[in-house]
Design an enzyme around this catalytic site. Sequence first.
Site, short mmCIF file in Angstrom:
data_model
loop_
_atom_site.label_atom_id
_atom_site.label_comp_id
_atom_site.label_asym_id
_atom_site.label_seq_id
_atom_site.Cartn_x
_atom_site.Cartn_y
_atom_site.Cartn_z
N PRO A 298 0.82 -1.21 0.00
CG PRO A 298 0.10 -0.93 2.21
CD PRO A 298 0.89 -1.85 1.32
CB CYS B 74 0.04 29.40 -18.91
SG CYS B 74 0.65 30.90 -18.16
CE1 TYR C 23 1.81 6.90 -6.67
CE2 TYR C 23 -0.28 6.81 -5.52
CZ TYR C 23 0.86 6.19 -5.98
OH TYR C 23 1.06 4.85 -5.71
N1 LLP Z 1 2.78 -1.72 -6.03
C1 LLP Z 1 2.99 -1.53 -7.34
C2 LLP Z 1 3.67 -2.53 -8.12
C3 LLP Z 1 2.52 -0.36 -7.95
O1 LLP Z 1 2.70 -0.18 -9.23
C4 LLP Z 1 1.84 0.59 -7.16
C5 LLP Z 1 1.34 1.83 -7.77
C6 LLP Z 1 1.68 0.37 -5.80
C7 LLP Z 1 2.16 -0.82 -5.26
C8 LLP Z 1 1.01 1.34 -4.87
O2 LLP Z 1 -0.32 1.60 -5.21
P1 LLP Z 1 -1.23 2.46 -4.19
O3 LLP Z 1 -1.42 1.62 -2.96
O4 LLP Z 1 -0.47 3.71 -3.88
O5 LLP Z 1 -2.47 2.72 -4.92
N2 LLP Z 1 -0.07 8.19 -10.00
C9 LLP Z 1 -1.32 7.46 -9.83
C10 LLP Z 1 -1.11 6.14 -9.17
C11 LLP Z 1 -0.13 5.28 -9.90
C12 LLP Z 1 0.11 4.03 -9.13
C13 LLP Z 1 1.28 3.31 -9.67
N3 LLP Z 1 1.57 2.11 -8.99
C14 LLP Z 1 -2.28 8.32 -9.02
O6 LLP Z 1 -1.95 9.44 -8.69
O7 LLP Z 1 -3.41 7.90 -8.75
#
Ligand code: LLP
Length: 462
Positions: free
Chosen positions: A316, A390, A420
């Site tokens: 997470p 802009c 993010y």
């Molecule tokens: N593990 C892997 C292999 C991942 O690719 C990711 C996220 C995570 C864990 C963590 O996911 P989380 O628990 O944070 O949802 N920039 C996008 C999210 C991209 C996520 C990429 N991988 C946003 O702002 O929503």
Amino acid sequence: MNSHVSPGGYTGTSPHWLREPADVNDLVSILWPSTARKDDDGVLHIGGLAIPDLVANVNTPAYVLDEADFRERAGAFRDAFAGYDVYYAGKAFLSVAVAQWVAEEGLSLDVCSNGELSVALRAGVDPRRIGYHGNNKTPMELRRAVDAGVGRIIVDSFHEIDRVADVATQLGVVQGVMIRVTAGVEAHTHEFIATAHEDQKFGFSIASGDAFDAASRVLAQKSLELRGLHSHIGSQIFDTSGWEVAGRRVLALHARIADELGRVLPELDLGGGFGIAYTTQDDPADPAVLAAQITKIVTGECAALGIDVPHLSIEPGRAIVGPAMCTIYTVGTVKQVALDGGAIRTYVSVDGGMSDNLRPALYDADYSCTLASRASSAEPVLARVVGKHCESGDIVVKDEFLPGDVAPGDLLAVPATGAYGRSMASNYNHALRPPVVAVKDGRARVIVRRETEEDLLATDVG
Ligand code: LLP
């Protein structure tokens, strides 16, 4: 969209989920870190500090990170998923201090770039507790990771298997690896952040047989130790049905590897992706509920396959740091714009924008906000908070009710920007990226300082 008339007679156009609050000064607690509260004057406090006092020192825009809340969320995953390894996904937000908190709370760390690895190593994180992701790690990056003693490298292509094996042979070590697989699941999330469907760049497809072939390729390498399979289905996911389908497919492959290749893999990683609340539309599950459901899915499937449950891990990111951080802006200008049908939208411009939070522009993501510096008895108006960049897509909060007297100089706080936000921030329009200020027990500590004009010009060599 709803057309509505507020008790004060205001007519506006808002999305169906947005309800005019009974008191526009109130905090919606699910969106905020656990120590956030407003005092009788409507001033927002986090970590025991009044936000106006805090920004008097650090200026705006600024990210405020509630250390106690971060640690509580990390601890909640650790405790709910007892018996698992919980890897905090550093891509959501990583700094030296945060990497240290992660280690102190007993979590492992997932990095996905050389830069993230540098932060982790500088923080003193035990390399054996680091997992290294990425679909195109260069030979130089792999050499550094193997040399540093990273516990597991999550391999993502046949080229990479050969590269890691070569590097490990050269360095005379046996490197632990996981195989990133795609389970063919369409997670109910934005297309750009769903990762387990077939037509995308990550992982080895289970359906095509590539994932099985990857396992046999890794097992054939003396310098590699195959720890297990890894499946990440996407991000900002609320129900466990995606993990159920993916889990079934991944465990079937896990069992096939044992049967046909004679190797019972000791581990299985189910990835991250647990959703959080950005607005009142979102209803995230408690880690304990997620843990119970996911464990039931895996144990049930293992029983059906007649295999032992492998050692499990999850990753997470958002669910730990997202709600722990908010962004504070100063209002610069306010104007009313007439919409078709006679409604009015109040545009509130703040001193940041898509350079400090790209998510609304990139994913059409919804956020919410509140006045942080005072209470107001003015009637709520439907507002759109916009940045100073802009382009017209530079939106901070698409739709929110704010007091009708919102004015230049007011402070606005946007919750749930921890994941993010800073990590995808940019220098667009040569903006200086804001600081991250950690607050705890009435004390503030800048853990990432604001960029300066010198930082900006340092790379411009003429
Ligand atoms: N593990 C892997 C292999 C991942 O690719 C990711 C996220 C995570 C864990 C963590 O996911 P989380 O628990 O944070 O949802 N920039 C996008 C999210 C991209 C996520 C990429 N991988 C946003 O702002 O929503």
